[in-house]
Enzyme design. Structure first.
Site, PDB file in Angstrom:
ATOM      1  N   LYS A 156       0.910  -1.208  -0.106  1.00 19.49           N
ATOM      2  CA  LYS A 156       0.186  -0.008  -0.002  1.00 19.49           C
ATOM      3  C   LYS A 156       0.915   1.257   0.079  1.00 19.49           C
ATOM      4  CE  LYS A 156      -3.779   0.262   2.798  1.00 19.49           C
ATOM      5  NZ  LYS A 156      -5.111   0.818   2.146  1.00 19.49           N
ATOM      6  N   ARG A 211      -3.186   3.123   8.872  1.00 19.68           N
ATOM      7  CA  ARG A 211      -3.731   1.601   8.112  1.00 19.68           C
ATOM      8  C   ARG A 211      -2.173   0.926   8.078  1.00 19.68           C
ATOM      9  NH1 ARG A 211      -6.052   5.348   4.548  1.00 19.68           N
ATOM     10  NH2 ARG A 211      -8.385   5.010   4.536  1.00 19.68           N
ATOM     11  N   GLY A 233      -7.949  -7.465   5.211  1.00 20.24           N
ATOM     12  CA  GLY A 233      -8.685  -7.505   6.361  1.00 20.24           C
ATOM     13  C   GLY A 233      -8.194  -8.357   7.590  1.00 20.24           C
ATOM     14  N   MET A 247      -5.242  -7.299   9.186  1.00 15.06           N
ATOM     15  CA  MET A 247      -4.833  -6.506  10.065  1.00 15.06           C
ATOM     16  C   MET A 247      -5.706  -5.179  10.326  1.00 15.06           C
ATOM     17  SD  MET A 247      -0.751  -6.762   9.686  1.00 15.06           S
ATOM     18  CE  MET A 247      -0.570  -6.568   7.584  1.00 15.06           C
ATOM     19  N   ARG A 298      -3.543  -1.413  -6.040  1.00 17.74           N
ATOM     20  CA  ARG A 298      -2.782  -2.583  -5.999  1.00 17.74           C
ATOM     21  C   ARG A 298      -3.260  -3.753  -7.335  1.00 17.74           C
ATOM     22  NH1 ARG A 298      -5.714  -4.768  -0.383  1.00 17.74           N
ATOM     23  NH2 ARG A 298      -7.887  -5.181  -1.312  1.00 17.74           N
ATOM     24  N   HIS A 315      -5.652 -43.863  -2.775  1.00 15.40           N
ATOM     25  CA  HIS A 315      -5.833 -44.648  -3.778  1.00 15.40           C
ATOM     26  C   HIS A 315      -7.083 -43.678  -4.534  1.00 15.40           C
ATOM     27  CE1 HIS A 315      -8.641 -47.367  -6.169  1.00 15.40           C
ATOM     28  NE2 HIS A 315      -7.407 -47.727  -6.631  1.00 15.40           N
ATOM     29  N   ARG A 371       0.452 -47.569 -15.943  1.00 13.59           N
ATOM     30  CA  ARG A 371       0.273 -48.583 -15.015  1.00 13.59           C
ATOM     31  C   ARG A 371      -0.474 -49.905 -15.549  1.00 13.59           C
ATOM     32  NH1 ARG A 371      -1.780 -44.120 -12.354  1.00 13.59           N
ATOM     33  NH2 ARG A 371      -0.189 -43.394 -10.857  1.00 13.59           N
ATOM     34  N   ARG A 401       4.649 -49.330 -17.182  1.00  6.73           N
ATOM     35  CA  ARG A 401       5.474 -49.943 -15.795  1.00  6.73           C
ATOM     36  C   ARG A 401       4.981 -51.339 -15.603  1.00  6.73           C
ATOM     37  NH1 ARG A 401       4.129 -47.487 -10.025  1.00  6.73           N
ATOM     38  NH2 ARG A 401       2.149 -48.511 -10.557  1.00  6.73           N
ATOM     39  N   GLU A 446      12.391 -44.663  -7.408  1.00  8.80           N
ATOM     40  CA  GLU A 446      11.581 -44.398  -6.053  1.00  8.80           C
ATOM     41  C   GLU A 446      11.961 -44.877  -4.820  1.00  8.80           C
ATOM     42  OE1 GLU A 446       7.792 -46.481  -7.287  1.00  8.80           O
ATOM     43  OE2 GLU A 446       8.870 -48.181  -8.304  1.00  8.80           O
ATOM     44  N   SER A 487      12.796 -42.718 -14.684  1.00 16.93           N
ATOM     45  CA  SER A 487      11.440 -41.754 -14.246  1.00 16.93           C
ATOM     46  C   SER A 487      11.343 -41.938 -12.735  1.00 16.93           C
ATOM     47  CB  SER A 487      10.200 -42.705 -15.046  1.00 16.93           C
ATOM     48  OG  SER A 487       8.932 -41.999 -14.636  1.00 16.93           O
ATOM     49  N   GLY A 522       9.781 -41.751  -9.649  1.00 22.62           N
ATOM     50  CA  GLY A 522       8.299 -41.929  -8.872  1.00 22.62           C
ATOM     51  C   GLY A 522       8.230 -41.426  -7.578  1.00 22.62           C
ATOM     52  N   THR A 523       8.016 -39.955  -7.596  1.00 19.21           N
ATOM     53  CA  THR A 523       8.297 -39.115  -6.376  1.00 19.21           C
ATOM     54  C   THR A 523       7.020 -39.358  -5.371  1.00 19.21           C
ATOM     55  OG1 THR A 523       7.207 -37.324  -7.792  1.00 19.21           O
ATOM     56  CG2 THR A 523       9.545 -37.344  -7.628  1.00 19.21           C
ATOM     57  N   ASN A 524       6.004 -40.279  -5.588  1.00 15.42           N
ATOM     58  CA  ASN A 524       5.242 -40.433  -4.611  1.00 15.42           C
ATOM     59  C   ASN A 524       5.927 -41.350  -3.570  1.00 15.42           C
ATOM     60  OD1 ASN A 524       3.448 -38.972  -6.073  1.00 15.42           O
ATOM     61  ND2 ASN A 524       2.165 -40.974  -6.557  1.00 15.42           N
ATOM     62  N   ASP A 525       6.336 -42.687  -4.022  1.00 14.90           N
ATOM     63  CA  ASP A 525       6.968 -43.548  -3.183  1.00 14.90           C
ATOM     64  C   ASP A 525       8.366 -43.058  -2.728  1.00 14.90           C
ATOM     65  OD1 ASP A 525       5.004 -45.325  -3.431  1.00 14.90           O
ATOM     66  OD2 ASP A 525       6.192 -46.996  -4.270  1.00 14.90           O
ATOM     67  N   CYS A 545       7.249 -39.316 -12.900  1.00 12.67           N
ATOM     68  CA  CYS A 545       5.922 -39.390 -13.251  1.00 12.67           C
ATOM     69  C   CYS A 545       4.961 -39.488 -11.808  1.00 12.67           C
ATOM     70  CB  CYS A 545       5.935 -40.983 -13.669  1.00 12.67           C
ATOM     71  SG  CYS A 545       6.613 -42.130 -12.781  1.00 12.67           S
ATOM     72  N   TYR A 598      11.393 -34.520 -19.067  1.00 10.67           N
ATOM     73  CA  TYR A 598       9.745 -34.370 -19.174  1.00 10.67           C
ATOM     74  C   TYR A 598       9.233 -34.463 -17.998  1.00 10.67           C
ATOM     75  CZ  TYR A 598       9.608 -39.281 -18.745  1.00 10.67           C
ATOM     76  OH  TYR A 598       9.480 -40.437 -18.467  1.00 10.67           O
TER      77      TYR A 598
END
Lengths: 922, 922
Positions: free
Chosen positions: B27, B97, B106, B108, B364, B482, B590, B646, B778, B797, B799-802, B864, B884
């Site tokens: 501001k 202000r 809103g 502060m 703003r 899942h 899969r 896979r 993974e 590839s 497997g960033t979940n595992d 992936c 990729y």
């Protein structure tokens, strides 16, 4: 110059030396060495291991230079032995034997008596004057050659008791039966000559070709067969077990035959320069008159003792070599002294006496029991033969295990056949009556019965029953299952993952195949080998502290190691055992076992059932006095040595899961009543705690963060205990360990809680308490940001069990389904829960130590996973600069010795920046 | 020189600039900027954010220089405004202000009308000639000051609808009631004067002290209150959600008051330079005659439209500013043009007209919907206001989500109150009738019903039922459960972990508090917000391809990105969606879902029940034709683009576990019958597959190693499908991916099997097939030895979940119990399963890419895991050099835009060794 492929030895000279084991194999190198020392060995030559590699690379062809050099070496042998190969008048016979870098006893092939043919038989008969001996040698040649060379060339992998050898044995038996005799020696020259003809017919029938009558063909057939046997099934299997690389290859030793079966002035024998079972400094061995080496090994005739001093009950009636032929014995005993002096280690030798002349066929470092290894190392050092360093290096740390546990009497065990074999999870021997529940174990034990608890698996609730048992057998689980961990911690005999055992707990019995074992039946277990027997086998007790050699060796080891040793222990009894085995502190006192105590579990469960902080805090605080007392006891027991206390770690479900079992209905109702809930509500709450992967769930510091009152209570108990003892002028050094840290913020959060409580307690008690706050490094992420975590940590303790689980993605409770396959297929060389995976997990440990010390140079680093008591892992810990290892009390001596060996192998430079911190101060 | 703490602006000049947002807050910086541009702003000054930090460091004290500089700045304000603070004749009133770096609307506090006192009231009444206005301002001052400053000083954290403000509102209501009026504006000067006196009594009663009558005290009380409000509960909560660091602090803006409530020639308003909901290039806003700014925001009076072109149904009857005061509108519209030209972005402005004079109070960058963001960016670029790069950077990738899914009509949704709120797992809106089983979902859907499947959790066996449902609601599970994974993959509305919902599946109902929802009842779900409603809310469809601005923006994005985008897809339908959303290949197909098909599951189960290789092989091979057909379909659908397949990954228990459920008895018996076993034997075999931590158990390549026939069958299906299409001249590029590799040996083992099969099939079919063999990275260990693994891998590839599960030690199925606590306590900033943990997991990814390319420079690397469609993770992937990203089809546009932004932010140098390989080729 082209590479030399063949090395001659004999006549007091040799082209090779004892150092050249990689090239010449152990046997060949030692034959060269003995020849050079002037010890009488039959002349011969060694074809190198490199040729073996070439043999496989060239798909079974040998380079020309091997033929040329062999030709020349053979001429030298002829010269020394004053005989000629394939000579009709004075023929030289040859033995062809394998010889790898590391001994692989019995795993590869041998062909003896090469050189006998229609051409040479008459000459040898004339020369020896003993046609029986000649045909006996001939029939042995034919059988071995057919069995080893021809069967291999035909592409048949010989199985025990099958193939051409079996047919020939039948032919011999038939002949003995026809003659009405029982011993081979009862067959005369004519019989044997006929037998040879029969054998040749069998050969022709089996392979469609004749037994080769040309000695040169025999020689090259034998040489190639030995190379071929490097990749025989047995050899490969053995290499897998022993961890010998496939690409080492074997050498081939071609040596002039000498004959122990040349009548009653000939003999053959094997000997150890000291007793391999006890380590006693007495020449020990066996011999047979008129026999070839294989007769001693095969056990077809009972051999005689070498000397009177080492007679046993089995051979006391027999005449020793010492008595029979004192001069030859004297010559052999002198060679024994010479060899020990030269090799500075106990030797395992083979010798042959040919018509009164002694020949040494082999010397190699002898295998020995753990007790013998310790005694020999110490006595050799005391006699000046080896240095203290060498003595310390001489004993394999794992061998100490034998000294630390009661064991089944090996003599008695040998006579029994085991009914099942599985994972040797807890060492030593155990004999007891089978029970199937922890309750029964406790009850029976209270009545003075020795019991063995048999379960599918165990859980923390079984701990009391396990403690009451002399041994534990489970049908499921791996080397780091609950049963294995607990048993090993106590040094208790335990076998796990025994899938062969099918338990019917309801009917209180188990079956193995068609054997049924009922409650109360006796079984015996060898937890070091993983074998289970029916009935009672006698047990020998362990009292290592009474073993003066052991004590001395450990003193030398302790003086050398640069890394501290601590014990994983959580009770007064554990602490006592830890001190007895040399602990310099406790590296891991788990607190959850304290929660399972019958008096307290109700409060633990009350805490778990609480659905708001106030109720939970009230329940938690009921545990405070109990926990405080626990810590007072353990701190007192440890006499001022540091004690690392790990805060509550397991998922809460573990404390309540058993309540859902059908048998626990009453207990469940009592709890519901106590908590003012309906049983269904309790069940619902317990079900809500179920996790799909509890290993990766709500546990460790995640509990302390969600329920800070648990951390507060535990911190208060620790600091209160410490303050109480400090006031009594008892020195204490608690190290408070926050488990399962993965982020900087977790540790900062828990540290703040502990510090606030510690400040409170110190103010309340007006006592200053020394304490540290650190963390268990067991989540891979923690190793990656160790520099940041170290900002809030006074110490790191590597929890390599969990770190291994997460780094590999292996649940140690579930690994049983694929680990055996992985080992079998050589996907893994070792169970990574037994020996630390230095390539993978070790990288993380190394990284974490370096990163941690980059922000906190004085960071104390240790390990408290099961690996802390495994020699290769201990050595790794030394190399990456840990300050200490911690393991179960019964593995402490092993860790101490391994640490000493590591310090000798790769001493840590004390000029390193962290040296003062990372090296053990003395 | 001492640090400058106060920055003046006004009268066409300013000490600060628009660039100084960090120091002056958004501001303050913009007020300086506007002042410098010659836009009329009430004069004022900004106290810097640094002072806020000092305020907290000094425990609530301000340094002397702040007082001094404020004094001087105030003098300048007085000069410009030609009024004097605390002057009895011509008093200057001030507004105080907050103003943080990033807007926290809103969150502060603000105090207006500072400077009114007994001393200044008469002068202002005289000057304005409007006693009502003066007392109205005075009562506002007293209420705000009491509420904001005094309550804070008293240590009370004001709650909504409680405290002193509430008492004052009651007093006003009482007065209105007494007067028989309903509007504030109906109260006259006398009423308000009396009200002020009542307010002062309330103040005295609440805080035990008087309302300060000294303007200086009011000023400093206001300034400190604003600083204090930086650490108010609401502000902290907001910062947590928005990820704003606590240590930024707020600036304080002190500005001359101008009055929109000075009679009917005064007004106040808020406006957007373009329509923030649609993006249309029309000046859009609202205004109120005779009002202060808070009146517009508070909604106590309905504001009028700014111009006729943007009238809505709600305000069509009202007079626009354009019509009412054309000259002022023209001035405002010119300022709008000036601001957009200057800031080159849509602005959100506040203005006040005091007695016919226009003042701008704030400008703003305005918030906007996703659709508006896209349209504005494109149109501004087309009009030459911004470059294409800027247009691409202008849209937050996540905002595209709104364009990609059907959504609940926001207008209709606003009128409803949600009954539960949980994790927004699958975006978009869903309206349907509740069912509780997959069977029911299928049946009802077949009858044409729209259904929402409500379950505690889902498993692969529910996939058909999930597909039949318009939305999915689960009471358990996290963002990568899942249900969440599957739903997101399909772009289907899904809310998970909705613990408020208690499901009684037996009685086919669920309850939330005291609301009961039965089977067949309608509910509506906003999967983007995670909210659940009773009844039916209208749904708006998504057709992004018909949005020309979207299409243009994506074209610009694609031209810029240096990283490829692929989809996670495993059916023809998925593939079609993938292509529609811009996939350049499939990054993860899969194969296990293919196993659950009703036709095949029997063979899968037969395979699992086999207790020897021959039987297993027989069963496995029955799946070959089915799998081949699967691959033919997907390869065909993808039209020659690469498809990463896979091999089988989940633990086998998943295929048979459901057979143990009570309802599956018949199915179990049928299977037993089929397999020639007793049902009890089948149960035993299924139980044997139970694992304690299936996530870390016998799955992934561990299956293919234990049961090579599975790998063989799958490889044969893939290569056969490829060969069949190759023969038809259809281009195919299968990439065979071996899951869960942790050691070099595993991959070598599986690679050998695949290569052997591929050679066979190519020989049999006389066709050359292009294919690659690679692995999923993974398991943490794989990243540590990536250099060795790359020796057998054509691609990685991630497997960033595992990888996230194992690196953190978090089971994504169990994280629900502690993740909310971790986010709440700021242990974690984000759910690591939503945004890739760059600090920890990212280190492993980076390391693996580097190590992998050290031994195989042309190694293709992709991701992936679910992170492949999350913007910050996509940018990370760009930076570490991946080739990729792959994500669910419905997140592809987000990934494309994020990748383009990453390329603009940190272009990858094409002179790097791997550039050709690692940069996208065009």
């Amino acid at each position: 110059m082209a590479k030399k492929s063949v090395y001659f030895f004999g006549g007091g000279k040799a082209e090779g030396t004892g150092e050249m084991k990689n090239l010449l194999g152990g046997k060949g190198a030692n034959l060269c060495e003995m020849a050079s020392m002037g010890i009488p060995v039959p002349a011969g030559f060694t074809i190198t291991t490199e040729v073996c590699t070439e043999y496989y690379e060239n798909k079974g062809k040998l380079p020309q230079n091997v033929y040329d050099e062999t030709e020349k070496a053979l001429e030298k042998v002829e010269k020394v032995m004053k005989k000629k190969f394939d000579d009709p008048d004075n023929p030289l016979l040859l033995a062809v034997r394998s010889g790898a870098r590391m001994s692989m006893p019995g795993m590869m092939d041998t062909v003896l008596n090469i050189g006998l043919s229609k051409n040479t038989l008459p000459g040898l008969i004339k020369k020896s004057g003993d046609p029986r001996f000649v045909y006996d040698s001939y029939r042995r040649l034919i059988m071995m050659y057919a069995d080893v060379v021809m069967e291999k060339a035909a592409g048949i992998e010989p199985a025990d008791g099958a193939g051409v050898r079996h047919l020939m044995e039948e032919a011999m038996d038939a002949m003995k039966e026809a003659k009405g005799v029982t011993e081979d020696t009862d067959l005369d020259a004519e019989d044997l000559k006929n037998l040879c003809e029969e054998y040749k017919v069998i050969v022709k029938k089996c392979f469609g070709k004749n037994f080769p009558d040309n000695p040169k063909d025999q020689l090259w057939g034998g040489i190639k067969a030995v190379f071929q046997s490097w990749n025989g099934k047995r050899a490969i299997a053995y290499r897998r077990i022993e961890g010998i690389p496939d690409n080492w290859g074997t050498a081939v030793n071609v040596q002039a035959m000498v004959f122990g079966n040349l009548g009653d002035s000939s003999a053959t024998g094997v000997a150890f320069t000291r007793n391999p079972a006890t380590g006693e400094n007495k020449f020990f061995g066996e011999w047979l008159v008129n026999a070839q080496g294989e007769d001693v090994v095969a056990g077809t005739r009972t051999p005689s003792p070498l000397n009177d001093a080492t007679k046993t009950d089995a051979n006391r009636h027999m005449k020793s070599l010492q008595k029979e032929w004192p001069a030859l014995y004297k010559q052999l005993a002198d060679i024994r002294d010479l060899l020990e002096e030269h090799y500075t280690d106990m030797q395992d030798v083979e010798f042959t006496i040919e018509d009164g002349t002694l020949y040494m066929l082999q010397t190699r470092t002898g295998k020995r029991t753990g007790g013998a290894a310790v005694r020999m190392a110490v006595e050799m050092c005391e006699s000046g033969l080896i240095t203290e360093d060498t003595a310390v290096m001489r004993v394999k740390p794992e061998q100490l295990d034998e000294l630390l546990h009661p064991m089944l009497d090996p003599q008695a065990e040998k006579k029994e056949k085991y009914i099942a074999k599985a994972l040797p999870a807890g060492p030593g021997g155990g004999v007891g009556r089978v029970v199937f529940t922890s309750e029964d174990a406790k009850e029976w034990a209270a009545k003075g019965e020795k019991v063995i608890l048999v379960r599918n698996e165990t859980s923390p609730e079984d701990v009391e029953g396990m403690r009451s048992s002399v041994a534990i057998l489970t049908s499921m689980g791996g080397m780091t299952s609950h049963a294995a961990l607990v048993a090993r911690g106590w040094g208790k005999c335990c076998i796990v993952g025994c899938a062969a055992v099918t338990i019917n707990a309801r009917e209180k019995k188990f079956t193995v195949g068609n054997i049924t074992v009922k409650e109360g039946d006796w079984i015996s277990m060898n937890g070091t080998a993983g074998t289970v027997y029916l009935g009672q086998i006698p047990v020998l007790p362990a009292q290592p502290e009474k073993n003066k050699w052991y004590s001395k060796l450990m003193k030398w080891a302790d003086a050398r190691r640069q890394i501290g040793v601590r014990a994983n222990a959580e009770s007064q009894e554990d602490a006592a055992a830890a001190l007895r085995f040399g602990a310099e502190g406790i590296g891991l006192a788990r607190t959850e076992h304290m929660f399972f105590d019958a008096d307290r579990i109700i409060y633990v469960r009350e805490m778990i059932l609480a659905d708001n902080e106030a109720d939970r805090r009230k329940a938690v605080m009921k545990l405070l006095d109990y926990q405080t007392q626990d810590f007072v006891e353990i701190f007192t027991a440890m006499k001022g040595k540091p004690v690392t206390v790990r805060l509550l770690d397991p998922p809460l479900h573990e404390f309540v899961g058993s309540l859902l079992e059908p048998g626990a209905k009453k207990e469940l109702e009592a709890l519901a009543n106590h908590a003012g809930l309906k049983p269904a509500q309790v069940v619902e709450r317990i079900n809500a705690l179920h996790e799909f992967n509890p290993m990766l769930g709500h546990r460790g510091c995640r509990l302390g963060i969600a329920y800070p009152e648990i951390t507060e209570m535990q911190a208060r108990a620790i600091i209160t205990a410490a303050a109480r003892l400090t006031k009594k002028k008892i020195h204490v050094l608690p190290e408070i360990m926050i488990p399962l840290i993965g982020t900087r913020e977790e540790l900062a959060n828990q540290r703040a809680i502990v510090e606030a409580v510690a400040a409170d307690v110190q103010k309340e008690t007006k006592t200053k308490v020394n304490y540290l706050i650190g963390t268990m490094i067991e989540v891979p992420r923690a190793t990656l940001i160790a520099d940041k975590i170290a900002e809030s940590a006074d110490f790191f303790s590597f929890g390599t069990n969990d770190l291994t689980q997460m780094t590999f993605g292996y649940s140690r409770d579930d690994i049983g389904t694929f680990l055996p396959i992985y080992l079998e297929k050589r996907i893994l060389d070792d169970d990574p829960f037994a020996a630390l995976d230095q390539e993978g997990v070790g990288q993380l440990v190394d990284m974490a130590v370096q990163k941690g010390r980059s922000t906190r140079p004085d960071l104390k680093c240790g390990i408290c996973g099961e690996h802390g008591g495994e020699p290769s892992s201990v050595k790794f810990c030394h190399r990456v600069g840990l300050n200490y290892v911690s393991c179960s009390p019964y593995r402490l001596p092993i860790a101490r010795l391994a640490a000493a060996q590591a310090a000798i192998e790769t001493p840590r430079a004390c000029s390193k920046p962290n040296a003062k911190k990372c090296c053990k101060k003395k």
